[in-house]
Design a protein around this motif. Structure first.
Motif, PDB file in Angstrom:
ATOM      1  N   TRP A 131       0.281  -1.513  -0.009  1.00 27.65           N
ATOM      2  CA  TRP A 131      -0.123  -0.074  -0.298  1.00 27.65           C
ATOM      3  C   TRP A 131       0.713   1.036  -0.143  1.00 27.65           C
ATOM      4  N   SER A 174      -5.805   7.399  11.837  1.00 25.14           N
ATOM      5  CA  SER A 174      -5.735   6.829  10.185  1.00 25.14           C
ATOM      6  C   SER A 174      -6.878   7.380   9.918  1.00 25.14           C
ATOM      7  N   TYR A 216     -11.984  -0.897   3.113  1.00 29.52           N
ATOM      8  CA  TYR A 216     -10.264  -1.139   4.001  1.00 29.52           C
ATOM      9  C   TYR A 216     -10.510  -1.034   6.107  1.00 29.52           C
ATOM     10  N   LYS A 254      -7.734  -0.944  -6.890  1.00 31.90           N
ATOM     11  CA  LYS A 254      -6.238  -0.349  -8.047  1.00 31.90           C
ATOM     12  C   LYS A 254      -7.137  -1.413  -9.445  1.00 31.90           C
TER      13      LYS A 254
HETATM   14  C1  RET Z   1      -4.425  -0.386  -3.265  1.00 32.19           C
HETATM   15  C2  RET Z   1      -4.358   0.014  -1.805  1.00 32.19           C
HETATM   16  C3  RET Z   1      -5.187   0.998  -1.379  1.00 32.19           C
HETATM   17  C4  RET Z   1      -6.746   1.920  -2.322  1.00 32.19           C
HETATM   18  C5  RET Z   1      -5.438   1.105   0.267  1.00 32.19           C
HETATM   19  C6  RET Z   1      -5.958   1.578   0.255  1.00 32.19           C
HETATM   20  C7  RET Z   1      -6.133   1.992   2.439  1.00 32.19           C
HETATM   21  C8  RET Z   1      -7.350   2.371   3.298  1.00 32.19           C
HETATM   22  C9  RET Z   1      -7.849   3.688   1.901  1.00 32.19           C
HETATM   23  C10 RET Z   1      -7.127   2.507   4.534  1.00 32.19           C
HETATM   24  C11 RET Z   1      -7.394   2.692   5.300  1.00 32.19           C
HETATM   25  C12 RET Z   1      -7.906   2.686   6.984  1.00 32.19           C
HETATM   26  C13 RET Z   1      -8.778   3.740   7.371  1.00 32.19           C
HETATM   27  C14 RET Z   1      -9.108   4.283   6.813  1.00 32.19           C
HETATM   28  C15 RET Z   1      -8.335   3.352   9.081  1.00 32.19           C
HETATM   29  C16 RET Z   1      -8.331   2.056   9.298  1.00 32.19           C
HETATM   30  C17 RET Z   1      -6.375   1.513   9.304  1.00 32.19           C
HETATM   31  C18 RET Z   1      -6.656   1.706   7.234  1.00 32.19           C
HETATM   32  C19 RET Z   1      -5.335   1.546   6.734  1.00 32.19           C
HETATM   33  C20 RET Z   1      -6.695   0.511   6.727  1.00 32.19           C
END
Ligand code: RET
Length: 248
Positions: A84, A146, A192, A227
């Motif tokens: 990520w 976060s 997520y 993605k």
């Molecule tokens: C390709 C990977 C992607 C688009 C990942 C996105 C990840 C997130 C939007 C994670 C968000 C989180 C929060 C908003 C609160 C809790 C912790 C996380 C990191 C899971």
């Protein structure tokens, strides 16, 4: 022994299933985006390259995460966040490239990258340093910190600089496309935190008894949607803009 475990996917393990399909889907998407670079106008080639890099980086991580999961049955948290930390900033690059012609500055890119790294570092602390057996306060505090980064990206995509620039682009295709990407951030990215809350001590783990293995189920589904979906939206914009140029 490791090899044997990797080769036998249990029939009743949906998480293993999503690790395998996720891996293949990411790889196929990368091949698609890299090859399709050839059919778009020069100024869109970089956007398609970035789409292919996002799914390509994910494919390599899925290769390792899948084996890690098959061998240990545990969440590959470190690999997940390394993936990520590389791919989410690249999604910010996509927003920047799409709005660059309308005047986006590199400061916009850096603000988006900073907010997403903030989001990921806090999420990593929340997951990786969750005390043995799980702690609700630890999970909630870091999840909340976060979310601030997440909301910043969300706001920028819907109402802030990205949305404004898209509106000024004089291209309905770009405006529409950026709106689709904003929907991905609103709906796709929101999957997520649901996965996050399944970790021991997390809200869904405590309140509904959702097991911690579901963290990966949600993350794998969300990754495939976001993605590959992001890449396809960008691809669609590039194809339509190329057709306009060639017709002119
Ligand atoms: C390709 C990977 C992607 C688009 C990942 C996105 C990840 C997130 C939007 C994670 C968000 C989180 C929060 C908003 C609160 C809790 C912790 C996380 C990191 C899971």
């Amino acid at each position: 022994m490791l090899l044997l475990e990797v080769l036998s996917i249990p029939k009743d393990d949906p998480i293993a299933f999503t690790f395998f399909t996720g891996y293949m889907a990411m790889m196929a998407a990368s091949v698609f985006f890299f090859f399709e670079r050839g059919s778009v106008d020069g100024k869109w080639k970089l956007s398609l390259l970035v789409s292919g890099l996002i799914t390509g980086i994910a494919a390599v991580h899925y290769f390792y995460m899948r084996d890690y999961y098959m061998a240990t049955g545990e969440n590959p948290t470190a690999l997940r966040y390394i993936d990520w930390t590389l791919t989410v900033p690249l999604m910010c690059v996509e927003f920047y490239l799409l709005t660059k012609a309308a005047g986006a500055k590199t400061s916009l890119l850096w603000k988006l990258i900073l907010a997403s790294v903030w989001m990921l570092v806090a999420g990593y602390i929340g997951e990786a340093f969750n005390p043995e057996g799980g702690s609700t306060s630890h999970s909630v505090i870091w999840g909340f910190i976060s979310t601030i980064g997440y909301i910043y990206v969300l706001y920028t995509a819907w109402f802030g600089e990205v949305a404004q620039l898209a509106k000024n682009s004089n291209s309905p295709v770009i405006e529409q496309g950026v709106r689709y990407l904003a929907w991905f951030v609103l709906v796709g990215w929101a999957i997520y935190p649901i996965g996050y809350m399944c970790m021991p001590g997390g809200w869904l783990n405590v309140a509904l008894g959702w097991e911690s293995s579901n963290v990966d189920l949600f993350y794998n589904i969300a990754d495939a949607i976001n993605k590959i979906g992001f890449g396809l939206v960008v691809y669609n914009i590039a194809i339509q803009e190329t057709a306009k140029l060639r017709a002119a």
